[in-house]
Scaffold this active site. Structure first.
Site, short mmCIF file in Angstrom:
data_model
loop_
_atom_site.label_atom_id
_atom_site.label_comp_id
_atom_site.label_asym_id
_atom_site.label_seq_id
_atom_site.Cartn_x
_atom_site.Cartn_y
_atom_site.Cartn_z
N PRO A 2 0.84 -1.20 0.00
CG PRO A 2 0.06 -0.98 2.17
CD PRO A 2 0.77 -1.93 1.28
CB CYS A 3 2.77 2.94 -2.13
SG CYS A 3 3.74 1.48 -1.69
CB THR A 4 0.37 7.78 -1.33
OG1 THR A 4 -0.47 7.10 -0.40
CG2 THR A 4 -0.41 8.92 -1.98
CD GLU A 92 0.67 4.10 -5.21
OE1 GLU A 92 -0.34 4.23 -4.51
OE2 GLU A 92 1.75 4.65 -4.95
CG ASN A 196 -2.12 1.68 -2.44
OD1 ASN A 196 -1.99 2.07 -1.31
ND2 ASN A 196 -1.18 1.05 -3.07
#
Length: 484
Positions: A2-4, A92, A196
Site C-alpha cells: 500500500p503506497c501513495t 505503487e 493504490n
C-alpha cells in the site's frame, strides 16, 4: 504494497524540475539509501518471491536505491536515480477487477506438488523491478519500454504502477493482468496523484498504436480488450479506469479519500470538494488522475501531501472530533519516502537530487542528497536491524513513535523540525550548486552530501531530545501531590 505516489511535470513545478515521489508503505521493513555500482550488478538476476532467473544486459550504470536491510524476501530497492539522471519509483500497488484477472491471470510461482515435477517460476514484481530496469535506461521513455518488454516476456504476479522521470518528461506505467501494460506521459503542466488503485483515466490508443508520442502499451492490447469484452465505457471515450480498474467498497475507504485530499490541496477553488453538492467527495470514483495545479508545486508541497492525515477535514484522526474513517496518507508502516528530482537548469553532474525520508512521514523530515556519487554517507547507508541513534532511519522511527501518542503537545516539534531541515537543505544545495557550477569538481558532491547529513543529524538529535522530554512529562504514571 500500500503506497501513495505523486508525479510533477516540469511546468507544474516551481523551478522547472520534474519530480516523482512515493511513500513506500509496507510491513515495517527497515530501509537504507545506497549506491549500486556497476561492478556489483549481477549478470544474472535471481528473484526470491518469483523464483525467476533473468539475464541482464551488459554495461549497467550506477544508481541509487533504498533496499531492505534484511534481504530474506529480496532486495525491494524501491526508488532511485541513475547516472544518466533518470529516476524511477517502483512500485505503487494497484487494484483491478475479476474480468482482467480472468483474461490474463497473474504469473505466480508454483512449487512442484509431486516428485519428478518441476517448480514453475513466477513473474517479476516489486521486489525486482528497480534492479532490472533502472541501471539500463537513459530516459523516462526508455524506462517504460524496457519494463514493458520485461512484463510481456516474464509476466508479473501483482498489479503495479511505476513512475519514471528525466529532466524533460515524466511517465507512468500500469500493469494490466499478468502480461499486459499501459502507459502515459504526464503533461508538462500536470501533477498526478495515485492512491493504490488503477489510476489512469485517459489513454489515447490511436497514439499508442501510431505515433507513440504520449501513450504506450503492450502490443496486443486492443485485441486483449476486444476478445475479453473488457471495455465498459459507454460514452465513446476510452477511460482505462473503467476497463482495467476497480470501484469497490474497499477503494472508497482505503484509496479514493487520499486522492480527494490531494486534489483538494492542489486545486482548492477550481472544484468543490465538500458538502452535498461537491464535485468530488472522499468516496468518488471519478477523481481525476492528473491536474493542472492552481499554483506551482514545490518539494515542500510534495512532502506535506505525502505526510498528511486529512488535516482540516472531519477525517483527521488526531483532532478531538476526528473520524478515523479513512486510510491516511502518512502511515505508521512506511519504510521510506523519496522525491526523485531532476533539475533541468543544472549541469549534468549535479542535475539530480534525491530527497529522502524514512519511517512514517507524518512527523519526520526529508532532506536531499546528490545522486551522482559512488557512495552515500554512513548516516543514510549504514543501517542495521537493531534500533540505534546512529542513523537517520532509526532516529526517524524514534521521532514518530514518540510524537504520535502525544500529538497535541508534540506536533509542534515535528513542524519546526521539518521546516528547519528543509530550509537548511535549501541553503546547502544553493551553496554547492554554485560551487559546482564554478569548478565542475565532482568531489564537491560527496562533500555536500556529508554536510547535508551532518546538518540533518544535528537537527534530528535536537528534536529527539525535545520529544523525548515531552513524552516523559506526559507519562501516565506522573503524579503531583496536588492531584489528590
Amino acid at each position: 504494497m500500500p503506497c501513495t505516489t505523486i508525479l510533477v511535470g516540469k511546468k507544474a513545478s516551481n523551478d522547472g524540475s520534474t519530480m516523482i515521489a512515493r511513500n513506500d508503505d509496507g510491513g515495517f521493513d527497515v530501509k537504507k539509501l545506497v549506491v549500486g555500482e556497476p561492478k556489483d550488478q549481477p549478470k544474472v538476476y535471481k528473484s526470491v518471491i518469483g523464483h525467476l532467473t533473468v539475464e541482464l544486459p551488459e554495461n549497467p550504470m550506477r544508481y541509487t536505491a533504498t533496499p531492505n536491510v534484511d534481504l530474506k524476501e529480496g532486495i525491494w530497492a524501491a526508488t532511485g536515480i541513475n547516472e544518466a539522471n533518470v529516476g524511477m519509483t517502483a512500485t505503487e500497488t494497484l487494484t483491478s477487477n475479476p474480468r482482467v484477472q480472468g483474461a490474463d491471470p497473474m504469473v505466480r510461482y508454483m512449487k512442484a506438488e509431486k516428485r519428478g515435477e518441476k517448480d514453475i517460476p513466477g513473474g517479476i514484481g516489486e521486489e525486482d523491478l528497480l534492479v532490472l530496469v533502472l541501471p539500463y535506461i537513459h530516459s523516462a521513455r526508455e524506462g517504460v519500454l524496457r519494463l514493458g518488454a520485461l512484463l510481456e516476456k516474464y509476466g508479473t504476479y501483482e498489479y503495479n504502477g511505476i513512475g519514471f522521470n528525466d529532466e524533460n518528461e515524466v511517465w507512468w506505467l500500469e500493469t494490466i493482468g499478468g502480461h499486459h501494460w499501459i502507459a502515459r506521459r504526464v503533461m508538462d503542466d500536470e501533477c498526478v496523484i495515485m492512491p493504490n488503485q488503477g489510476g489512469l483515466d485517459r489513454v489515447d490508443l490511436e497514439d499508442a498504436f501510431g505515433e507513440k508520442k504520449d501513450n504506450l502499451c503492450s502490443a496486443d492490447l486492443r485485441e486483449f480488450i476486444r476478445e475479453n469484452a473488457l471495455d465498459c465505457n459507454n460514452d465513446g471515450n476510452f477511460n482505462p479506469r473503467n476497463v482495467f480498474g476497480s470501484h469497490s467498497d474497499a477503494d472508497h475507504i482505503y484509496n479514493t479519500p487520499r486522492a480527494w485530499f490531494m486534489g483538494r490541496y492542489l486545486n482548492p477553488t477550481k472544484y468543490k470538494w465538500d458538502g452535498a453538492n461537491a464535485d468530488f467527495g472522499p468516496e468518488s470514483d471519478n477523481i481525476p488522475w492528473a491536474y493542472i495545479p492552481e499554483r506551482k508545486v514545490t518539494v515542500e508541497d510534495v512532502k506535506y501531501l505525502l505526510s498528511s492525515y486529512f488535516q482540516g477535514t472531519p477525517y483527521n484522526p488526531y483532532s478531538k472530533e476526528g473520524k478515523h474513517t479513512y486510510r491516511t496518507i502518512g502511515k505508521n508502516n512506511t519504510g521510506t519516502m523519496a522525491i526523485c528530482q531532476i533539475r533541468g537548469d543544472k549541469p549534468e553532474i549535479n542535475k539530480a537530487v534525491e530527497w529522502i525520508c524514512f519511517g512514517s512521514t507524518s512527523f519526520d523530515t526529508v532532506f536531499p542528497v546528490y545522486t551522482n556519487v559512488k557512495k552515500m554517507p554512513a548516516y543514510l547507508s549504514k543501517v542495521s536491524m537493531d534500533a540505534t541513534t546512529d542513523n537517520f532511519y532509526w532516529n526517524s522511527q524514534f521521532l514518530n513513535a514518540l510524537i504520535d501518542p502525544h500529538f497535541a503537545s508534540a506536533v509542534i516539534f515535528a513542524e519546526r523540525y521539518t521546516e528547519a531541515v528543509m530550509g537548511a537543505s535549501r541553503r546547502i544545495l544553493k551553496e554547492y550548486d554554485a560551487k559546482i557550477a564554478e569548478t565542475g569538481d565532482a568531489k564537491l558532491l560527496d562533500e555536500a552530501n556529508e554536510a547535508l547529513c551532518d546538518m540533518a543529524k544535528k537537527e534530528t538529535q535536537k528534536t529527539l531530545n525535545s520529544v523525548l522530554h515531552n513524552a516523559l512529562e506526559h507519562m501516565t504514571n506522573s503524579y503531583h501531590r496536588g492531584d489528590n
